[in-house]
Every structure is written in C-alpha cells, then in structure tokens.
Scaffold this motif. Structure first.
Motif, mmCIF file in Angstrom:
data_model
loop_
_atom_site.group_PDB
_atom_site.id
_atom_site.type_symbol
_atom_site.label_atom_id
_atom_site.label_comp_id
_atom_site.label_asym_id
_atom_site.label_seq_id
_atom_site.Cartn_x
_atom_site.Cartn_y
_atom_site.Cartn_z
ATOM 1 N N SER A 11 0.715 -0.943 0.123
ATOM 2 C CA SER A 11 -0.107 0.137 0.156
ATOM 3 C C SER A 11 0.641 0.974 -0.444
ATOM 4 O O SER A 11 0.747 2.336 -0.568
ATOM 5 N N LEU A 12 1.741 1.315 0.599
ATOM 6 C CA LEU A 12 2.901 2.347 0.753
ATOM 7 C C LEU A 12 3.957 2.714 -0.360
ATOM 8 O O LEU A 12 3.564 3.758 -1.000
ATOM 9 N N GLY A 25 0.992 3.485 -3.710
ATOM 10 C CA GLY A 25 -0.396 4.706 -2.945
ATOM 11 C C GLY A 25 1.011 5.798 -3.524
ATOM 12 O O GLY A 25 1.215 6.903 -3.610
ATOM 13 N N LEU A 26 2.199 5.626 -2.682
ATOM 14 C CA LEU A 26 3.111 7.123 -3.199
ATOM 15 C C LEU A 26 3.440 6.751 -4.735
ATOM 16 O O LEU A 26 3.358 8.264 -5.065
ATOM 17 N N THR A 66 -0.098 8.348 -6.094
ATOM 18 C CA THR A 66 -0.831 9.535 -6.061
ATOM 19 C C THR A 66 0.606 10.482 -6.831
ATOM 20 O O THR A 66 0.330 11.780 -7.397
ATOM 21 N N VAL A 82 -2.546 6.233 1.006
ATOM 22 C CA VAL A 82 -2.252 5.543 1.368
ATOM 23 C C VAL A 82 -2.539 4.695 3.024
ATOM 24 O O VAL A 82 -3.101 3.515 2.313
ATOM 25 N N CYS A 83 -3.877 4.996 3.416
ATOM 26 C CA CYS A 83 -4.614 4.344 3.899
ATOM 27 C C CYS A 83 -5.878 4.032 3.613
ATOM 28 O O CYS A 83 -5.770 2.932 4.272
ATOM 29 N N ARG A 126 -4.119 0.865 2.235
ATOM 30 C CA ARG A 126 -4.316 -0.316 3.221
ATOM 31 C C ARG A 126 -5.582 -0.548 3.852
ATOM 32 O O ARG A 126 -5.814 -1.841 4.274
#
Length: 141
Positions: A81-82, A85-86, A89, A118-119, A122
């Motif tokens: 997810s990190l 997500g990075l 985004t 990211v949240c 997750r």
C-alpha cells in the motif's frame, strides 16, 4: 465477491469525501472532478452526476485493486500500500498540476493527499489479504 464489492464501495465513498474535503480546505491545488472540464466530458451534466460517476470510477478501480491484490497476499499490505499509494499519488498530482520533471516539483505535492490515499489503500489491501488467507485456511480444513 460480496465483501470485495462492499469494501470497494466504502473505499470509493470515503476517498471521494476526503478529496472534497481536501479541496475545500485548499490542501490540494486541483479539483477532484476537474478532469471533466479538462477533457470535455459531460459538460452539460450536473455536479451530482459528475460526483456520482467519479465515485463509480473509484469503485471500479478499487474493486480491480482488491481482486488483484487478493492473489498477492504473500507481500504484506503495509509495503504494497505504501509503494502503490506513493506511486499513484505522485503520478496523479504530476498530471493534475502539469509539473515539470524537476526535483523542485516535489515541494508542490500535497502530503495530506498522499496520506489519505495510502491509508485507504492499506484498508483495501489489508481486507483483501485477510479474506484471501481466510479462504485459503478454509480450503485446507
């Protein structure tokens, strides 16, 4: 499939609300549904239709990510997810803000937007991993 649908729907609704809030408080410098005007889609339609279609697109993307990541449950959701997500985004803000490919462009990225995505990723990936492990455990029994 039912759990994936519900999870993706909740994810899409919360993400749309967070994006509206981030735009309202000027934490992002672009409008979440501004791509309609930029690309000339649904110009005569109402804002309600724009947001509904946007939530539907987020739902489809979330369902695709959920179904895809169910089969990659070996990788912990924290890392996937990190990284995902990075990547997503930074790519979205680069496209939305038309930033040049320079190191100074990183200062213009919205950290609250990155944290929200990211949240929520997750949440989506942890749910997918949990249900895939549960499904695998039930097959063994």
């Amino acid at each position: 499939m039912k759990i994936g649908t519900i999870t993706s729907l909740v994810n899409a609704l919360v993400l749309a609300l967070c994006l509206k809030g981030l735009h309202y408080f000027n934490l992002i410098k672009w409008h979440p549904i501004g791509f309609y005007k930029k690309w000339g889609w649904f110009e005569e339609s109402s804002k309600l239709f724009h947001w509904t279609f946007f939530i539907f697109l987020l739902f489809i993307i979330g369902l695709f990510v959920y179904m895809t990541m169910r089969y990659v449950y070996v990788i912990p959701a924290v890392f996937s997810s990190l990284l995902l997500g990075l990547f997503v985004t930074i790519l979205l803000e680069w496209i939305a803000l038309d930033l040049p490919l320079q190191l100074s462009s990183f200062k213009k990225l919205s950290i609250p937007f990155i944290v929200v995505v990211v949240c929520l990723l997750r949440f989506l990936l942890e749910t997918a991993n949990f249900h895939q492990r549960e499904h695998t455990a039930q097959k063994v029994n």
